[in-house]
Design a protein around this motif. Structure first.
Motif, PDB file in Angstrom:
ATOM      1  N   MET A 157       0.833  -1.210   0.000  1.00 30.41           N
ATOM      2  CA  MET A 157       0.000   0.000   0.000  1.00 30.41           C
ATOM      3  C   MET A 157       0.866   1.258   0.000  1.00 30.41           C
ATOM      4  O   MET A 157       0.629   2.193  -0.779  1.00 30.41           O
ATOM      5  CB  MET A 157      -0.914  -0.014   1.236  1.00 30.41           C
ATOM      6  CG  MET A 157      -1.753   1.243   1.397  1.00 30.41           C
ATOM      7  SD  MET A 157      -2.760   1.223   2.909  1.00 30.41           S
ATOM      8  CE  MET A 157      -1.532   1.636   4.159  1.00 30.41           C
ATOM      9  N   VAL A 158       1.897   1.275   0.865  1.00 26.51           N
ATOM     10  CA  VAL A 158       2.770   2.450   0.970  1.00 26.51           C
ATOM     11  C   VAL A 158       3.550   2.654  -0.334  1.00 26.51           C
ATOM     12  O   VAL A 158       3.725   3.783  -0.804  1.00 26.51           O
ATOM     13  CB  VAL A 158       3.723   2.307   2.175  1.00 26.51           C
ATOM     14  CG1 VAL A 158       4.780   3.403   2.162  1.00 26.51           C
ATOM     15  CG2 VAL A 158       2.929   2.349   3.484  1.00 26.51           C
ATOM     16  N   PHE A 215       1.414   4.419  -2.688  1.00 21.39           N
ATOM     17  CA  PHE A 215       1.352   5.843  -2.316  1.00 21.39           C
ATOM     18  C   PHE A 215       2.581   6.571  -2.852  1.00 21.39           C
ATOM     19  O   PHE A 215       2.498   7.671  -3.392  1.00 21.39           O
ATOM     20  CB  PHE A 215       1.314   6.015  -0.791  1.00 21.39           C
ATOM     21  CG  PHE A 215      -0.006   5.665  -0.150  1.00 21.39           C
ATOM     22  CD1 PHE A 215      -1.203   5.816  -0.832  1.00 21.39           C
ATOM     23  CD2 PHE A 215      -0.041   5.202   1.167  1.00 21.39           C
ATOM     24  CE1 PHE A 215      -2.414   5.503  -0.235  1.00 21.39           C
ATOM     25  CE2 PHE A 215      -1.246   4.889   1.775  1.00 21.39           C
ATOM     26  CZ  PHE A 215      -2.431   5.034   1.078  1.00 21.39           C
ATOM     27  N   GLY A 242       2.493   7.552  -6.210  1.00 21.91           N
ATOM     28  CA  GLY A 242       1.460   8.540  -6.507  1.00 21.91           C
ATOM     29  C   GLY A 242       0.086   7.950  -6.768  1.00 21.91           C
ATOM     30  O   GLY A 242      -0.772   8.612  -7.359  1.00 21.91           O
ATOM     31  N   THR A 298      -3.267   5.026  -5.376  1.00 20.76           N
ATOM     32  CA  THR A 298      -3.941   4.466  -4.210  1.00 20.76           C
ATOM     33  C   THR A 298      -4.242   2.999  -4.464  1.00 20.76           C
ATOM     34  O   THR A 298      -4.710   2.626  -5.534  1.00 20.76           O
ATOM     35  CB  THR A 298      -5.256   5.227  -3.936  1.00 20.76           C
ATOM     36  OG1 THR A 298      -4.967   6.624  -3.880  1.00 20.76           O
ATOM     37  CG2 THR A 298      -5.854   4.801  -2.611  1.00 20.76           C
ATOM     38  N   THR A 311      -6.793  -0.087   2.839  1.00 21.09           N
ATOM     39  CA  THR A 311      -6.510   1.344   2.682  1.00 21.09           C
ATOM     40  C   THR A 311      -7.489   2.206   3.476  1.00 21.09           C
ATOM     41  O   THR A 311      -7.083   3.124   4.191  1.00 21.09           O
ATOM     42  CB  THR A 311      -6.565   1.739   1.194  1.00 21.09           C
ATOM     43  OG1 THR A 311      -5.782   0.813   0.437  1.00 21.09           O
ATOM     44  CG2 THR A 311      -6.035   3.147   0.982  1.00 21.09           C
ATOM     45  N   SER A 323      -7.012   1.878   7.244  1.00 20.22           N
ATOM     46  CA  SER A 323      -5.736   2.524   7.596  1.00 20.22           C
ATOM     47  C   SER A 323      -5.889   4.035   7.633  1.00 20.22           C
ATOM     48  O   SER A 323      -5.234   4.731   8.409  1.00 20.22           O
ATOM     49  CB  SER A 323      -4.646   2.164   6.575  1.00 20.22           C
ATOM     50  OG  SER A 323      -4.290   0.812   6.688  1.00 20.22           O
ATOM     51  N   ASN A 324      -6.793   4.557   6.779  1.00 21.96           N
ATOM     52  CA  ASN A 324      -7.031   5.993   6.699  1.00 21.96           C
ATOM     53  C   ASN A 324      -8.227   6.402   7.563  1.00 21.96           C
ATOM     54  O   ASN A 324      -8.745   7.506   7.444  1.00 21.96           O
ATOM     55  CB  ASN A 324      -7.265   6.380   5.225  1.00 21.96           C
ATOM     56  CG  ASN A 324      -7.147   7.865   4.981  1.00 21.96           C
ATOM     57  OD1 ASN A 324      -6.501   8.581   5.750  1.00 21.96           O
ATOM     58  ND2 ASN A 324      -7.778   8.344   3.915  1.00 21.96           N
ATOM     59  N   GLN A 380     -11.420   5.620   7.712  1.00 23.11           N
ATOM     60  CA  GLN A 380     -12.611   6.045   6.991  1.00 23.11           C
ATOM     61  C   GLN A 380     -13.840   5.295   7.504  1.00 23.11           C
ATOM     62  O   GLN A 380     -13.877   4.062   7.463  1.00 23.11           O
ATOM     63  CB  GLN A 380     -12.426   5.764   5.500  1.00 23.11           C
ATOM     64  CG  GLN A 380     -11.277   6.528   4.865  1.00 23.11           C
ATOM     65  CD  GLN A 380     -11.562   8.013   4.792  1.00 23.11           C
ATOM     66  OE1 GLN A 380     -12.524   8.435   4.173  1.00 23.11           O
ATOM     67  NE2 GLN A 380     -10.734   8.805   5.460  1.00 23.11           N
ATOM     68  N   VAL A 407      -0.058   5.696   7.570  1.00 21.36           N
ATOM     69  CA  VAL A 407      -0.823   6.824   7.035  1.00 21.36           C
ATOM     70  C   VAL A 407      -0.637   8.063   7.912  1.00 21.36           C
ATOM     71  O   VAL A 407      -0.487   9.181   7.411  1.00 21.36           O
ATOM     72  CB  VAL A 407      -2.322   6.448   6.911  1.00 21.36           C
ATOM     73  CG1 VAL A 407      -3.183   7.686   6.656  1.00 21.36           C
ATOM     74  CG2 VAL A 407      -2.524   5.434   5.789  1.00 21.36           C
ATOM     75  N   ILE A 418       1.796  13.327  -0.990  1.00 24.62           N
ATOM     76  CA  ILE A 418       0.917  12.158  -1.069  1.00 24.62           C
ATOM     77  C   ILE A 418      -0.478  12.548  -0.583  1.00 24.62           C
ATOM     78  O   ILE A 418      -0.626  13.075   0.524  1.00 24.62           O
ATOM     79  CB  ILE A 418       1.478  10.991  -0.227  1.00 24.62           C
ATOM     80  CG1 ILE A 418       2.761  10.465  -0.875  1.00 24.62           C
ATOM     81  CG2 ILE A 418       0.433   9.881  -0.087  1.00 24.62           C
ATOM     82  CD1 ILE A 418       3.458   9.392  -0.075  1.00 24.62           C
ATOM     83  N   ILE A 475      -4.186  10.920   0.121  1.00 29.05           N
ATOM     84  CA  ILE A 475      -4.974   9.695   0.215  1.00 29.05           C
ATOM     85  C   ILE A 475      -6.439  10.111   0.190  1.00 29.05           C
ATOM     86  O   ILE A 475      -6.924  10.723   1.131  1.00 29.05           O
ATOM     87  CB  ILE A 475      -4.641   8.919   1.506  1.00 29.05           C
ATOM     88  CG1 ILE A 475      -3.124   8.680   1.586  1.00 29.05           C
ATOM     89  CG2 ILE A 475      -5.407   7.598   1.541  1.00 29.05           C
ATOM     90  CD1 ILE A 475      -2.648   8.238   2.942  1.00 29.05           C
ATOM     91  N   PRO A 476      -7.133   9.816  -0.925  1.00 37.85           N
ATOM     92  CA  PRO A 476      -8.510  10.310  -1.053  1.00 37.85           C
ATOM     93  C   PRO A 476      -9.420   9.725   0.017  1.00 37.85           C
ATOM     94  O   PRO A 476      -9.322   8.543   0.344  1.00 37.85           O
ATOM     95  CB  PRO A 476      -8.934   9.847  -2.454  1.00 37.85           C
ATOM     96  CG  PRO A 476      -7.866   8.943  -2.947  1.00 37.85           C
ATOM     97  CD  PRO A 476      -6.695   8.989  -2.045  1.00 37.85           C
ATOM     98  N   ASP A 477     -10.304  10.586   0.569  1.00 38.48           N
ATOM     99  CA  ASP A 477     -11.304  10.096   1.519  1.00 38.48           C
ATOM    100  C   ASP A 477     -12.333   9.270   0.768  1.00 38.48           C
ATOM    101  O   ASP A 477     -12.640   9.543  -0.386  1.00 38.48           O
ATOM    102  CB  ASP A 477     -12.003  11.279   2.201  1.00 38.48           C
ATOM    103  CG  ASP A 477     -11.133  11.880   3.301  1.00 38.48           C
ATOM    104  OD1 ASP A 477     -10.157  11.214   3.708  1.00 38.48           O
ATOM    105  OD2 ASP A 477     -11.424  13.007   3.728  1.00 38.48           O
TER     106      ASP A 477
END
Lengths: 186, 138
Positions: free
Chosen positions: A22-23, A26, A29, A31, A154, A157-158, A160, B54, B70, B72-74
């Protein structure tokens, strides 16, 4: 003695390596998210004629097709040069439950050969597992806006919230099939 | 040639998925029966470390290899699509034993009948695109 090349990798090796994948994307550039390749394939095939959903600049998504082509090549490399040929070390409870329903060698291969074979596409069971199953994967991931890579890895990790809801859904669906459908079709 | 790096990243990903057995229908079946920690360990450690990664990327404003920040789209907050779509995918995940990444990798492993699963998944996505206006989208 463990041989890291041919022995299966434990979860604490595989999990961090997936994070690394995943990284890496990133840093390139991009996802990480595999199910969007299904939409890209539809667009390249001309599905924009029927739905605006497939009218997007698919050239910007071609990188992901290279990624999944690599994922297939990686599967070939690992299965050809990095395997001991030993059965998957499934839990005893899992093995027993499968033997009871007539799966002869649980874990001998990656999939139960009784179900996933060409000849079985002529049976209702094969159609359910492969054709209906595949259809639900493609339909559901796009409706949810992601799959295990995009939402579970992803998205979580973010941090969401929609990804957390989607992962709850993944388990609702998986548990329904495993506990309420499989007793009738396995 | 600039696409080659994605091919190589994909090869690494395919090797990881194969070596950790997460492409196995049996591992998914075992996971949904809560009879092994393996899958939970793989996904849990990937997410646990991913949260740290992240946060580091965001707080240190790490740039990608081409020098751009970088982003990271929501994920768009849509309750019913996430829950219903997620559930539909979950049904398919348990049946096929494969989410989209593993579908590609298991074909590479020589289980060529999964080309049928892949084709069905493409048709599933196509069908979604045709009926999406009739589904709850909030």
């Amino acid at each position: 003695m463990t041989n890291w090349l041919t022995d299966p990798w434990p979860w604490y090796v595989a999990g961090p390596l997936i994070t690394l994948t995943m990284v890496l994307l990133f840093l390139f550039g991009k996802t990480f998210g595999v199910s969007s390749t299904l939409r890209t394939i539809c667009s390249i095939g001309g599905a924009g004629k029927w739905s605006d959903f497939f009218k997007f600049d698919w050239r910007s998504a071609v990188w992901n097709l290279f990624f999944v082509a690599g994922a297939a090549i990686g599967g070939y490399i690992a299965s050809t040069y990095m395997t001991s040929g030993e059965a998957i070390a499934l839990s005893e409870a899992t093995t027993q439950s499968l033997k009871q329903v007539g799966i002869k060698n649980p874990g001998a291969e990656f999939v139960p050969s009784e179900i996933f074979q060409w000849a079985n596409l002529a049976t209702w069971q094969g159609l359910l597992f492969m054709v209906v199953g595949g259809f639900l994967v493609g339909f559901g991931t796009r409706y949810a806006g992601g799959c295990t890579s995009g939402h579970a890895i992803t998205g979580l990790s973010n941090l969401q919230l929609p990804s957390l809801i989607a992962v709850v859904g993944f388990f609702i669906g998986g548990l329904i099939v495993t506990h309420f459908i499989f007793p009738f079709v396995l | 040639m600039n696409k080659l790096k994605f091919l190589i990243a994909g090869i690494l990903f395919g090797i990881i998925l194969t070596k950790s057995e997460v492409i196995s229908w049996f591992r998914i079946y075992e996971m949904f029966r809560f009879e092994s920690f393996h899958m939970y360990g793989v996904i849990g450690s990937a997410v646990g470390l991913g949260i740290v990664a992240v946060q580091i990327i965001k707080r240190l404003q790490i740039k990608d290899f081409s020098g751009k920040p970088i982003v990271i789209p929501d994920k768009q907050m849509r309750f019913w699509p996430s829950l219903l779509g997620g559930t539909i995918f979950g049904l398919g995940w348990a049946l096929t034993g494969a989410c989209p990444g593993p579908i590609y990798t298991i074909i590479g492993n020589g289980f060529l009948v999964f080309i049928v699963v892949l084709a069905s998944a493409v048709i599933g996505t196509l069908t979604y695109g045709l009926v999406m206006d009739k589904l709850p989208q909030k």
